[in-house]
Design a protein around this motif. Structure first.
Motif, short mmCIF file in Angstrom:
data_model
loop_
_atom_site.label_atom_id
_atom_site.label_comp_id
_atom_site.label_asym_id
_atom_site.label_seq_id
_atom_site.Cartn_x
_atom_site.Cartn_y
_atom_site.Cartn_z
N GLY A 73 -7.26 4.33 -13.69
CA GLY A 73 -6.09 4.25 -12.82
C GLY A 73 -6.34 3.58 -11.50
N GLY A 74 -7.54 3.03 -11.31
CA GLY A 74 -7.87 2.37 -10.06
C GLY A 74 -7.27 0.98 -10.00
N ALA A 75 -6.97 0.52 -8.79
CA ALA A 75 -6.38 -0.82 -8.60
C ALA A 75 -7.13 -1.55 -7.50
CB ALA A 75 -4.91 -0.71 -8.25
N SER A 76 -7.55 -2.79 -7.79
CA SER A 76 -8.27 -3.58 -6.81
C SER A 76 -7.37 -3.93 -5.64
CB SER A 76 -8.80 -4.86 -7.45
OG SER A 76 -9.62 -4.56 -8.56
N GLN A 77 -7.97 -4.07 -4.48
CA GLN A 77 -7.23 -4.44 -3.29
C GLN A 77 -6.81 -5.91 -3.36
OE1 GLN A 77 -6.38 -2.25 -0.80
NE2 GLN A 77 -7.29 -0.64 -2.05
N GLY A 78 -5.70 -6.24 -2.69
CA GLY A 78 -5.27 -7.62 -2.59
C GLY A 78 -4.52 -8.14 -3.79
N LYS A 79 -4.15 -7.27 -4.72
CA LYS A 79 -3.41 -7.68 -5.90
C LYS A 79 -1.91 -7.52 -5.65
CE LYS A 79 -7.02 -8.40 -8.63
NZ LYS A 79 -7.31 -9.68 -9.31
N GLY A 80 -1.10 -8.19 -6.50
CA GLY A 80 0.34 -8.12 -6.38
C GLY A 80 0.88 -6.77 -6.80
N LYS A 81 2.15 -6.53 -6.46
CA LYS A 81 2.78 -5.24 -6.71
C LYS A 81 2.85 -4.93 -8.21
CE LYS A 81 5.02 -1.72 -4.77
NZ LYS A 81 4.46 -0.88 -3.68
N LEU A 82 3.15 -5.94 -9.03
CA LEU A 82 3.26 -5.69 -10.47
C LEU A 82 1.92 -5.22 -11.03
CD1 LEU A 82 4.89 -5.76 -13.06
CD2 LEU A 82 4.27 -8.18 -13.33
N TYR A 83 0.84 -5.87 -10.61
CA TYR A 83 -0.49 -5.45 -11.05
C TYR A 83 -0.76 -4.00 -10.64
CZ TYR A 83 -5.57 -4.84 -10.87
OH TYR A 83 -6.84 -4.35 -11.01
N VAL A 84 -0.43 -3.68 -9.41
CA VAL A 84 -0.67 -2.33 -8.90
C VAL A 84 0.10 -1.30 -9.73
CG1 VAL A 84 -0.30 -0.78 -6.94
CG2 VAL A 84 -1.20 -3.07 -6.56
N ILE A 85 1.35 -1.61 -10.05
CA ILE A 85 2.18 -0.68 -10.83
C ILE A 85 1.61 -0.51 -12.23
CG2 ILE A 85 4.44 -0.34 -11.90
CD1 ILE A 85 5.67 -1.63 -9.41
N MET A 86 1.16 -1.60 -12.85
CA MET A 86 0.60 -1.52 -14.19
C MET A 86 -0.68 -0.67 -14.22
SD MET A 86 2.63 -3.12 -16.28
CE MET A 86 3.91 -2.42 -15.25
N ARG A 87 -1.53 -0.84 -13.20
CA ARG A 87 -2.73 -0.02 -13.13
C ARG A 87 -2.37 1.44 -12.85
NH1 ARG A 87 -5.07 -0.88 -16.14
NH2 ARG A 87 -6.81 0.39 -15.39
N PHE A 88 -1.38 1.63 -11.99
CA PHE A 88 -0.94 2.97 -11.63
C PHE A 88 -0.46 3.73 -12.85
CE2 PHE A 88 2.73 5.60 -10.13
CZ PHE A 88 2.03 6.51 -9.36
N LEU A 89 0.31 3.06 -13.70
CA LEU A 89 0.86 3.69 -14.90
C LEU A 89 -0.11 3.68 -16.07
CD1 LEU A 89 4.47 2.20 -14.82
CD2 LEU A 89 3.77 4.50 -14.11
N ARG A 90 -1.20 2.88 -15.94
CA ARG A 90 -2.13 2.70 -17.06
C ARG A 90 -1.34 2.38 -18.32
NH1 ARG A 90 -5.38 8.29 -15.75
NH2 ARG A 90 -4.61 8.32 -13.62
N ILE A 91 -0.49 1.37 -18.19
CA ILE A 91 0.52 1.11 -19.19
C ILE A 91 -0.07 0.81 -20.56
CG2 ILE A 91 0.79 -1.40 -18.90
CD1 ILE A 91 3.63 1.21 -18.98
N GLU A 92 -1.31 0.25 -20.58
CA GLU A 92 -1.93 -0.06 -21.87
C GLU A 92 -2.19 1.20 -22.68
OE1 GLU A 92 -5.23 1.08 -19.20
OE2 GLU A 92 -3.43 -0.16 -18.98
N GLN A 93 -2.24 2.35 -22.03
CA GLN A 93 -2.50 3.58 -22.76
C GLN A 93 -1.30 4.06 -23.57
OE1 GLN A 93 -4.42 6.62 -20.38
NE2 GLN A 93 -5.71 5.11 -19.36
N THR A 94 -0.15 3.40 -23.38
CA THR A 94 0.99 3.67 -24.26
C THR A 94 0.59 3.41 -25.71
OG1 THR A 94 2.53 3.02 -22.50
CG2 THR A 94 3.41 3.08 -24.73
N LEU A 95 -0.41 2.53 -25.89
CA LEU A 95 -0.88 2.22 -27.24
C LEU A 95 -1.53 3.41 -27.92
CD1 LEU A 95 -2.32 -1.36 -26.66
CD2 LEU A 95 -0.19 -0.75 -27.80
N PHE A 96 -1.91 4.44 -27.15
CA PHE A 96 -2.37 5.67 -27.78
C PHE A 96 -1.22 6.32 -28.56
CE2 PHE A 96 -5.73 6.27 -24.35
CZ PHE A 96 -6.79 6.06 -25.22
N SER A 97 -0.06 6.33 -27.94
CA SER A 97 1.06 7.12 -28.44
C SER A 97 1.95 6.38 -29.43
CB SER A 97 1.92 7.61 -27.26
OG SER A 97 1.17 8.38 -26.36
N LEU A 98 2.18 5.09 -29.20
CA LEU A 98 3.15 4.36 -30.03
C LEU A 98 2.77 4.33 -31.50
CD1 LEU A 98 5.82 2.88 -29.86
CD2 LEU A 98 4.54 0.75 -29.50
#
Length: 301
Positions: free
Chosen positions: A6-31
């Protein structure tokens, strides 16, 4: 030990930050598990609109659940060296933004459930309650690991309800049609990979008075994770037989287990990041293998 999904590197855009925040790739566990529930329950391909709505329901619930998790743990994460780069800790995402995301996620989830069918909507508050209460359980009991794992099991349950609710007016018939063995197997599987998150934080959690089986079992926690995943594979094989699935399902189950075994090997070498993410691959292999088996109507062994 520095890995943090869930960590996000500094200096990245808002979309990147939100994706890391949500760990959106982990939806692949559930789908894949949700689709497995739908395909096995019907023994055929569910209607495409239902498959799309299952995706959106999981996507929105992911937003609400993960945001709530981060919000509940904000002060804990700020004190943990491993999690200090999480967006709510650094201020890249504000508390107000997080609350808005929770509201949007829950609204999207309930609307998606309503559009699926009546029983999916009726049962949706129970699913949401389990998801939204998880982050508070580790304050009280090590069984928080099983609470988190039950969320993964509910993916199969929810997929089955989404499919069966199209054909049955009776809630009893809908519940009878849920492939419960796969639900139970998924819970044991998820306990294993959830501990890959907790073992690196064992000492920190102990100091903070937080509970998990990593804290409770200490050096035995990794063996406990492996035991849970071994049990999950055995129950998956029982499910393949019980629900009359074909040989491709057995192959997918064995591959699912082998990938988990490799992830366990990585965990024994303290590579918890890769071990955690290999469970995504195992989920995809199991879900796709069983879904293809159902679609092709491969004769049972």
């Amino acid at each position: 030990m520095s890995w943090d999904p869930g960590g996000a590197s500094q200096g990245k855009g808002k979309l990147y930050v939100i994706m890391r925040f949500l760990r959106i790739e982990q939806t692949l566990f559930s789908l894949p598990m949700a689709y497995l529930g739908a395909f096995v329950a019907l023994k055929k391909i569910p209607p495409v609109p239902v498959l799309i709505l299952i995706f959106f329901a999981l996507f929105f619930l992911r937003i609400a659940g993960m945001t709530n998790d981060n919000l509940a743990d904000r002060e804990i994460d700020a004190k943990n060296p491993r999690t200090r780069t999480r967006p709510l800790v650094t201020g890249a995402i504000t508390v107000t933004e997080a609350k808005v995301m929770i509201a949007i996620g829950l609204l999207g989830f309930f609307v998606s459930a309503y559009l699926v069918n009546f029983w999916a909507f009726v049962l949706s508050p129970i699913v949401a309650l389990v998801v939204m209460t998880y982050p508070y359980m580790k304050r009280y009991t090590a069984f928080a690991n099983y609470h988190l794992a039950s969320i993964q099991g509910l993916a199969i349950f929810s997929g089955a309800v989404a499919a069966l609710g199209l054909y049955y007016d009776s809630l009893v018939k809908v519940l009878e049609g849920v492939p419960w063995l796969f639900v139970i197997a998924t819970i044991f599987w998820a306990v294993g990979f959830d501990l890959y998150n907790h073992i690196p934080d064992m000492e920190y959690d102990r100091q903070m008075g937080l509970h998990s089986f990593a804290v409770a079992l200490g050096n035995l926690a990794l063996s406990f994770a492996g035991l849970n995943q071994l049990i999950s594979v055995i129950i998956d094989l029982m499910a393949d037989f019980t629900y009359g699935l074909g040989f491709l399902s057995y192959i997918a189950t064995v591959l699912h287990g082998l990938i988990m075994a490799y992830a366990y090997y990585l965990a024994t070498r303290n590579d918890f990041g890769r071990a955690f993410y290999y469970n995504i691959y195992s989920s995809i292999v199991l879900g796709l293998g069983i879904d293809i088996d159902v679609v092709l109507g491969i004769p049972r062994l």
